[in-house]
Design a protein around this motif. Structure first.
Motif, PDB file in Angstrom:
ATOM      1  N   GLN A   1       0.828  -1.210   0.000  1.00  0.00           N
ATOM      2  CA  GLN A   1       0.000   0.000   0.000  1.00  0.00           C
ATOM      3  C   GLN A   1       0.861   1.258   0.000  1.00  0.00           C
ATOM      4  OE1 GLN A   1      -3.029   0.607  -0.453  1.00  0.00           O
ATOM      5  NE2 GLN A   1      -3.525   2.578   0.486  1.00  0.00           N
TER       6      GLN A   1
ATOM      7  N   ASN B   1      -0.003   2.678  -3.311  1.00  0.00           N
ATOM      8  CA  ASN B   1      -1.213   3.415  -2.953  1.00  0.00           C
ATOM      9  C   ASN B   1      -2.445   2.815  -3.649  1.00  0.00           C
ATOM     10  OD1 ASN B   1      -2.460   5.423  -1.410  1.00  0.00           O
ATOM     11  ND2 ASN B   1      -2.543   6.841  -3.162  1.00  0.00           N
TER      12      ASN B   1
ATOM     13  N   LEU C   1      -5.183   0.009  -2.976  1.00  0.00           N
ATOM     14  CA  LEU C   1      -5.695  -0.845  -1.911  1.00  0.00           C
ATOM     15  C   LEU C   1      -6.031  -2.252  -2.403  1.00  0.00           C
ATOM     16  CD1 LEU C   1      -6.513  -1.019   1.072  1.00  0.00           C
ATOM     17  CD2 LEU C   1      -8.809  -0.271   0.409  1.00  0.00           C
TER      18      LEU C   1
ATOM     19  N   SER D   1      -2.945  -4.299  -3.012  1.00  0.00           N
ATOM     20  CA  SER D   1      -2.306  -4.603  -1.732  1.00  0.00           C
ATOM     21  C   SER D   1      -3.002  -5.756  -1.030  1.00  0.00           C
ATOM     22  CB  SER D   1      -2.308  -3.364  -0.830  1.00  0.00           C
ATOM     23  OG  SER D   1      -1.686  -2.269  -1.455  1.00  0.00           O
TER      24      SER D   1
END
Length: 338
Positions: free
Chosen positions: A243, A247, A249, A252
């Motif tokens: 993450q 960045n 989600l 991740s």
């Protein structure tokens, strides 16, 4: 009803002979006794056992209860004996009537085995009562399966289970715990029949060493729990790392969950349960990773709701998400995966 009674024996006394005599009086059974390296001092007892018509298998040195049981299972399998196999201890704790009770229970069972569970009522030695309470509690927390007596030596199986029994890892007292841990994963149901609790002379004849053997018994359970904890830590670490780098989600969550799931499955299969056969992979792998996909989607949806929708910090959102999907994941694994 064809029955083979398997008795592992290490430095036995007249109680073994009494049990054999009582069994012979009540049942037409094949009795297999494994001399687990008792030594020359016990030669006469085992000669009497043979004179009673029992088959005696011998270890030159003491190899442990698990190995003695597997030696007996191998013999029963190679001899082509049919019917039920019932394991009993040699120290007088198991009554012939209870052995018969286990046999009758097996007559009505399919793909499962039967435990002769002690009630632990009356005068029970403290170490026996305490040991069973602790082991039972840890086993229940680790597996979600409640068994009243995880340490009983009176157990019954159908001969169709012999291949499985010979594959279970463990050479000493931990073997019987490994068996319970593997049972539900491999599709065997466990049934309990309550039996009388008998401790002669405060169970002083027991060869169970509280420190060393307790560690061996608890080790599979601790490894089972540790596997889940390590996988959870890996999942958390990868989630935050990916993450922070991307960045993103969803990416991740997917990568973290898949990596931790592979880690968890591999550790359980190789180190906790000692599974190696390809058939076991075909049996458990598709269902396990089918659940992983469902949990992954739930994980992402809840994490997005908590973190993006409600603006909860990622760490707190992750904790809330794991708590939310835990019960669902646990229920599915118990019912369908293992």
């Amino acid at each position: 009803m064809t029955i083979s009674v398997l008795i592992p024996a290490y430095e036995p006394d007249e109680r073994l002979l009494n049990l054999i005599s009582q069994l012979r009086a009540l049942l037409n059974v094949s009795i297999i006794v494994v001399d687990d390296g008792s030594g020359d001092r016990y030669h006469d007892i085992f000669q009497e056992v043979e004179a009673c018509g029992c088959k005696v298998l011998r270890h030159d040195t003491n190899l442990g209860k698990g190995r003695a049981l597997k030696t007996g299972f191998h013999y029963i399998r190679e001899a082509g004996l049919e019917g039920h196999v019932i394991c009993a201890d040699s120290d007088g704790q198991h009554l012939p009537e209870d052995i018969i009770k286990i046999a009758h229970s097996l007559d009505h069972m399919g793909h499962r085995f039967v435990l002769g569970s002690r009630r632990f009522s009356g005068k029970v030695p403290l170490r026996s009562r305490f040991g069973n309470v602790v082991t039972r509690g840890i086993f229940t927390l680790s597996t979600g399966t409640k068994i009243h007596d995880t340490q009983t030596g009176l157990r019954g199986y159908s001969v169709s289970m012999l291949d499985w029994l010979c594959e279970i890892p463990g050479e000493r007292f931990e073997y019987e715990m490994n068996m319970l841990l593997r049972a539900h994963k491999d599709g065997f149901l466990i049934t309990e029949e309550y039996i009388d609790t008998i401790y002669l002379d405060k169970n002083k004849s027991s060869h169970f060493h509280p420190l060393v053997d307790s560690f061996r018994v608890y080790l599979p359970i601790l490894m089972f729990s540790a596997s889940s904890i390590l996988s959870a830590i890996l999942d958390f670490a990868l989630l935050f790392l990916i993450q922070s780098l991307t960045n993103h989600l969803f990416l991740s969550v997917v990568v973290a969950r898949m990596c931790s799931s592979i880690c968890n499955y591999t550790m359980n299969r190789k180190y906790v349960f000692g599974m190696s056969k390809t058939s076991n992979i075909h049996h458990s792998l598709p269902r396990y990773f089918g659940l992983v996909i469902v949990v992954l989607l739930l994980n992402y949806g809840l994490l997005y709701l908590y973190h993006e929708g409600l603006a909860i910090p990622l760490f707190i959102a992750k904790l809330l998400t794991e708590a939310s999907v835990f019960l669902f994941s646990y229920w599915v694994q118990r019912k369908y995966v293992y």
